[in-house]
Design a protein around this motif. Structure first.
Motif: not given
Ligand SMILES: [Zn+2]
Length: 113
Positions: A73, A76, A89, A91-92
């Motif tokens: 990513c 992040c 992604c 995560q984000c």
């Molecule tokens: Zn990310």
């Protein structure tokens, strides 16, 4: 068909390697194909079986490793397994990423004699 030209370049590469090693045939060929390499496996095997007879690869054992594509990513830095080019992604949820593995088709090893 894209897969047919791939197989032809593999045959060409294998012939060059075999000649360079003063060998006459290929006993084993090992390929790595990324899950995002754009290679349709059925089409690839069909092209392979249609093109190989009469070439240096005719009696070679074929080993194919599928390589899971990985992306990092850009927002992040998380690295994750990516299934489709526009996956987000985990995560984000950003979809701007760099795919650093899995887009390639590589000739890994060639055993000649
Ligand atoms: Zn990310």
């Amino acid at each position: 068909m894209h897969e047919l030209s791939l197989v032809h370049s593999i045959i060409k590469l294998a012939s060059q390697h075999t000649k360079a090693n003063n060998a006459t045939k290929v006993d084993q060929i090992e390929l790595e194909i990324g899950t995002l390499a754009g290679v349709e496996m059925d089409a690839f095997l069909f092209a392979w079986n249609a093109s190989i007879p009469g070439t240096i690869l005719e009696n070679a054992k074929r080993i194919i490793h599928k390589v899971q594509a990985k992306a990092r990513c850009k927002s992040c830095g998380t690295e994750f397994d990516i299934q489709e080019l526009y996956d987000v992604c985990p995560q984000c949820a950003n979809y701007v990423h760099h795919i650093f593995r899995g887009k390639e088709l590589k000739l890994k090893t060639l055993v000649v004699s």
